[in-house]
Design an enzyme around this catalytic site. Structure first.
Site, PDB file in Angstrom:
ATOM      1  N   ARG A 241       0.857  -1.190   0.000  1.00 45.93           N
ATOM      2  CA  ARG A 241       0.000   0.000   0.000  1.00 45.93           C
ATOM      3  C   ARG A 241       0.893   1.240   0.000  1.00 45.93           C
ATOM      4  O   ARG A 241       1.906   1.286   0.711  1.00 45.93           O
ATOM      5  CB  ARG A 241      -0.902   0.026   1.236  1.00 45.93           C
ATOM      6  CG  ARG A 241      -2.114  -0.884   1.158  1.00 45.93           C
ATOM      7  CD  ARG A 241      -3.114  -0.458   0.078  1.00 45.93           C
ATOM      8  NE  ARG A 241      -4.277  -1.345   0.002  1.00 45.93           N
ATOM      9  CZ  ARG A 241      -4.370  -2.412  -0.797  1.00 45.93           C
ATOM     10  NH1 ARG A 241      -3.370  -2.739  -1.599  1.00 45.93           N
ATOM     11  NH2 ARG A 241      -5.482  -3.134  -0.811  1.00 45.93           N
ATOM     12  N   GLU A 270      -4.003   7.093  -4.600  1.00 48.14           N
ATOM     13  CA  GLU A 270      -4.360   6.562  -5.934  1.00 48.14           C
ATOM     14  C   GLU A 270      -5.686   7.122  -6.421  1.00 48.14           C
ATOM     15  O   GLU A 270      -6.610   7.258  -5.612  1.00 48.14           O
ATOM     16  CB  GLU A 270      -4.457   5.029  -5.863  1.00 48.14           C
ATOM     17  CG  GLU A 270      -3.124   4.405  -5.621  1.00 48.14           C
ATOM     18  CD  GLU A 270      -3.175   2.890  -5.452  1.00 48.14           C
ATOM     19  OE1 GLU A 270      -4.198   2.281  -5.791  1.00 48.14           O
ATOM     20  OE2 GLU A 270      -2.183   2.336  -4.985  1.00 48.14           O
ATOM     21  N   HIS A 288      -1.273  -0.303  -9.877  1.00 47.31           N
ATOM     22  CA  HIS A 288      -1.872  -1.241  -8.913  1.00 47.31           C
ATOM     23  C   HIS A 288      -2.290  -2.562  -9.587  1.00 47.31           C
ATOM     24  O   HIS A 288      -3.482  -2.891  -9.639  1.00 47.31           O
ATOM     25  CB  HIS A 288      -3.061  -0.592  -8.192  1.00 47.31           C
ATOM     26  CG  HIS A 288      -3.378  -1.242  -6.868  1.00 47.31           C
ATOM     27  ND1 HIS A 288      -3.812  -0.549  -5.767  1.00 47.31           N
ATOM     28  CD2 HIS A 288      -3.325  -2.543  -6.470  1.00 47.31           C
ATOM     29  CE1 HIS A 288      -4.016  -1.379  -4.762  1.00 47.31           C
ATOM     30  NE2 HIS A 288      -3.723  -2.602  -5.167  1.00 47.31           N
TER      31      HIS A 288
HETATM   32  C1  8YV Z   1      -6.769  -5.807  -5.240  1.00 46.15           C
HETATM   33  C2  8YV Z   1      -4.990  -5.477  -3.522  1.00 46.15           C
HETATM   34  O1  8YV Z   1      -6.883  -5.918  -6.586  1.00 46.15           O
HETATM   35  O2  8YV Z   1      -6.152  -7.326  -2.614  1.00 46.15           O
HETATM   36  C3  8YV Z   1      -5.565  -6.285  -2.409  1.00 46.15           C
HETATM   37  O3  8YV Z   1      -5.389  -5.852  -1.268  1.00 46.15           O
HETATM   38  O4  8YV Z   1      -4.216  -4.637  -3.295  1.00 46.15           O
HETATM   39  C4  8YV Z   1      -5.323  -5.661  -4.924  1.00 46.15           C
HETATM   40  O5  8YV Z   1      -4.509  -6.627  -5.455  1.00 46.15           O
HETATM   41  C5  8YV Z   1      -7.584  -4.667  -4.751  1.00 46.15           C
HETATM   42  O6  8YV Z   1      -7.477  -4.518  -3.379  1.00 46.15           O
HETATM   43  C6  8YV Z   1      -9.041  -4.836  -5.143  1.00 46.15           C
HETATM   44  O7  8YV Z   1      -9.902  -4.307  -4.191  1.00 46.15           O
END
Ligand code: 8YV
Length: 322
Positions: A241, A270, A288
């Protein structure tokens, strides 16, 4: 079983949406536009389930304004830093996520960023595409080897472990920082070294990979002071993150050459990205993409459905967080 009313905030893979249409009384978002605070509240009127993604800010204000019918937030994604868990707990709303199924793909992307940043792949591609390549030369576009380098992993959880396994195949030495050391078995398997002090580990590594969740404790974990501990040749990779790193500080250090390079898949705000990062050649920027494969996204959808079915049939969902 009465079909539960389910609000889905973004467009999901077709197979997921089709299954949801069969199983639930589902409200899909065919336009895929990010819904506003007001839209989420309005569209969840009478719904017992909300399926958000990382692009929805489920803050305390929104949680308290959700209709009383909402009983579960079944997040499509593993990270839940966009959901105010104190607020959902207070309202007794169950929260689930989709771990495991995206682990390997996210680890692949992490290694892709590591290789791309170390071997200056985007720079090379750009030169070729712009028809500026004059041919092979002994000193042209030299990068850095991964072999025999020290990789520091912040957060040796599922994804961190999958990154470490891959990195071992590249001949890297694994250092890691967690609140607690992992089991002897995993330590031995990875031949990993535990660093209880993050500051001390930062000063030693050639590569750094962020793989911990973003929480109040890890927000800006890599602040100015900690970034300052990294060696000048260090390469920073973040597929977790954006908010774990102070993005402005990172950009400044990359610009000044105080950190050699970075591979970033996630950003603090983002889809906004610190302007400085766009102009730096030593930065690989990805939008992402960690779990962005058909396989992971379909599996994430299946996991969401599984969690909803368990919840509405009175069981504790497998991925219940709160
Ligand atoms: C997801 C991600 O695509 O799963 C996670 O925490 O960071 C991503 O890979 C995204 O969160 C979709 O909500």
């Amino acid at each position: 079983m009465k079909k539960p009313v389910v609000l889905v905030t973004r467009k999901l893979p077709k197979v997921t949406e089709n299954r949801m249409q069969n199983l639930f009384n589902v409200r899909l978002n065919t336009s895929d536009r990010v819904m506003s605070f007001e839209e989420i509240i309005k569209r969840s009127e009478g719904a017992s389930v909300v399926v958000p993604t990382v692009t929805d800010e489920i803050n305390a204000g929104l949680v308290s304004a959700l209709p009383s019918t909402v009983e579960i937030i079944a997040n499509f994604g593993a990270g839940v830093n966009h959901i105010d868990l104190a607020a959902t707990t207070q309202r007794n709303i169950c929260v689930t996520n989709t771990p495991d199924v995206l682990t390997e793909d996210t680890a692949d992307l992490t290694i892709a960023l590591m290789l791309a940043a170390a071997r200056r792949l985007p720079e090379g591609c750009q030169i070729v595409k712009e028809k500026l390549w004059g041919g092979w030369a002994p000193t042209f576009l030299l990068g850095t080897s991964l072999t025999n380098k020290k990789l520091g992993i912040i957060g040796l959880g599922k994804i961190g472990y999958a990154v470490a396994v891959r990195a071992r195949c590249f001949g890297m030495q694994i250092y890691y920082h967690n609140r607690k050391p992992v089991s002897e078995f995993i330590m031995a398997k990875l031949d990993a070294t535990y660093w209880p002090s993050l500051n001390k580990m930062l000063a030693e590594v050639d590569f750094l990979s962020i793989n911990c969740p973003q929480t109040t404790e890890t927000h800006h974990l890599l602040d100015a002071e900690r970034l300052g501990k990294l060696q000048k040749h260090a390469i920073v990779i973040n597929s977790a993150r954006g908010g774990i790193i102070d993005e402005a500080e990172l950009a400044e250090r990359l610009e000044k050459g105080e950190i050699a390079a970075a591979g970033l898949d996630v950003f603090e705000n983002e889809p906004e990205i610190n302007e400085k990062l766009f102009n730096l050649k030593n930065v690989v920027l990805a939008p992402h993409l960690g779990s962005a494969t058909n396989e992971s996204r379909v599996a994430m959808g299946a996991r969401v459905i599984e969690n909803i079915i368990s919840f509405v049939s009175g069981q504790v969902p497998k991925d219940k967080i709160y």
